[in-house]
Design an enzyme around this catalytic site. Structure first.
Site, short mmCIF file in Angstrom:
data_model
loop_
_atom_site.label_atom_id
_atom_site.label_comp_id
_atom_site.label_asym_id
_atom_site.label_seq_id
_atom_site.Cartn_x
_atom_site.Cartn_y
_atom_site.Cartn_z
CG HIS A 1 -0.58 1.03 7.31
ND1 HIS A 1 0.38 0.59 8.20
CD2 HIS A 1 0.05 1.94 6.52
CE1 HIS A 1 1.52 1.22 7.96
NE2 HIS A 1 1.35 2.03 6.94
CD GLU A 2 -1.15 2.33 2.78
OE1 GLU A 2 -0.74 3.51 2.66
OE2 GLU A 2 -0.38 1.40 3.09
CB CYS B 1 5.16 2.41 7.58
SG CYS B 1 4.61 3.89 6.72
CG LEU B 2 6.69 1.33 1.52
CD1 LEU B 2 6.06 1.63 0.17
CD2 LEU B 2 7.89 0.41 1.37
CG HIS C 1 0.02 6.71 5.61
ND1 HIS C 1 1.12 7.25 6.21
CD2 HIS C 1 0.31 5.41 5.39
CE1 HIS C 1 2.06 6.31 6.36
NE2 HIS C 1 1.58 5.17 5.87
N GLY D 1 0.84 -1.19 0.00
CA GLY D 1 0.00 0.00 0.00
C GLY D 1 0.88 1.24 0.00
CD GLN E 1 3.19 5.91 2.82
OE1 GLN E 1 2.28 5.29 2.28
NE2 GLN E 1 4.20 5.29 3.41
NI NI Z 1 2.61 3.32 5.83
#
Ligand code: NI
Length: 176
Positions: free
Chosen positions: A142-143, A97-98, A146, A50, A55
Site C-alpha cells: 500500500h505504501e 488510507c489516511l 503511494h 503506514g 502523503q
Molecule cells: Ni494510504
C-alpha cells in the site's frame, strides 16, 4: 518525545502530490532524518500503520511502517527507495488510507512479498532484503503504491470505485 509541531498535515485525495511519481533519495540529509521522525509521529497520532512521504507533501521514495504495532520490531521501520522483487499468492483484505479518511474497501494483492530496501537505522541507511506476509506485506504494498502515485482505490473495479468515491465526496461535503 511527541510534540504538536512534529505532527505534519496529511494531504487528502484531490491533492496532486498524491498522484506524482516520487523520486529516489540519493543522499541522507538531516532534513530527511527529521522528516522520517515527524512522519512516525504523524502516523502514530493519526492511528495509521503506514505513512508515505507524498502523503505529507514530499515527493520522495520514503515511507514509515508501524512495525512496533505489528510486533515485528521495537521501533517503526523507515523504508527508503524500496523495490518489491518477488510476489507470491493472493489475498483479499479491507484497506483504508489516511489520505482518504472514512473510505474502506477490500483489495486483492499478492499475499507474500520480498522487498529490497534501505532502512533508516540510527541516522544511517542499511541495506536489507525482507520477506513479508500478512498485514506487513499489505502495508508495504500500500505504501509503495503511494510512491508511484497509486492509491488503494485504483485497484478496485471501476464501478465500485466510482460508487465509493461518490459516497465519500458527499460525506465530506455534508460535514460542517
Ligand atoms: Ni494510504
Amino acid at each position: 518525545m511527541r510534540e504538536k509541531k512534529d505532527v505534519l498535515p496529511i494531504r487528502i485525495l484531490g491533492d496532486s502530490v498524491l498522484r506524482e511519481k516520487a523520486v529516489p533519495i540519493e543522499d541522507l540529509t538531516d532534513e530527511i532524518i527529521k522528516l522520517a521522525r515527524k512522519m512516525e509521529i504523524t502516523m502514530k497520532m493519526a492511528n495509521g500503520i503506514g505513512l508515505a512521504a507524498p502523503q505529507v507533501g514530499r515527493s520522495m521514495r520514503l515511507f514509515v511502517v508501524d512495525t512496533e504495532y505489528l510486533e515485528i520490531s521495537k521501533r517503526p521501520m523507515v523504508f527508503v527507495n524500496p523495490v518489491i522483487v518477488e510476489r507470491v499468492g493472493e489475498s483479499e483484505f479491507e484497506e483504508g488510507c489516511l489520505s482518504i479518511p472514512g473510505l474502506y474497501a477490500n483489495v486483492i494483492r499478492p499475499e507474500k512479498i520480498v522487498v529490497r530496501t534501505l532502512l533508516l537505522r540510527r541516522k544511517k541507511l542499511v541495506e536489507r532484503e525482507l520477506e513479508a506476509d500478512g498485514l506487513f506485506a499489505r502495508v508495504i504494498q500500500h505504501e509503495l503504491d503511494h510512491l508511484d502515485g497509486v492509491l488503494f482505490i485504483d485497484h478496485l473495479p471501476a464501478d465500485e470505485r466510482a460508487r465509493l468515491l461518490r459516497e465519500w465526496t458527499l460525506q465530506r461535503h455534508s460535514v460542517g
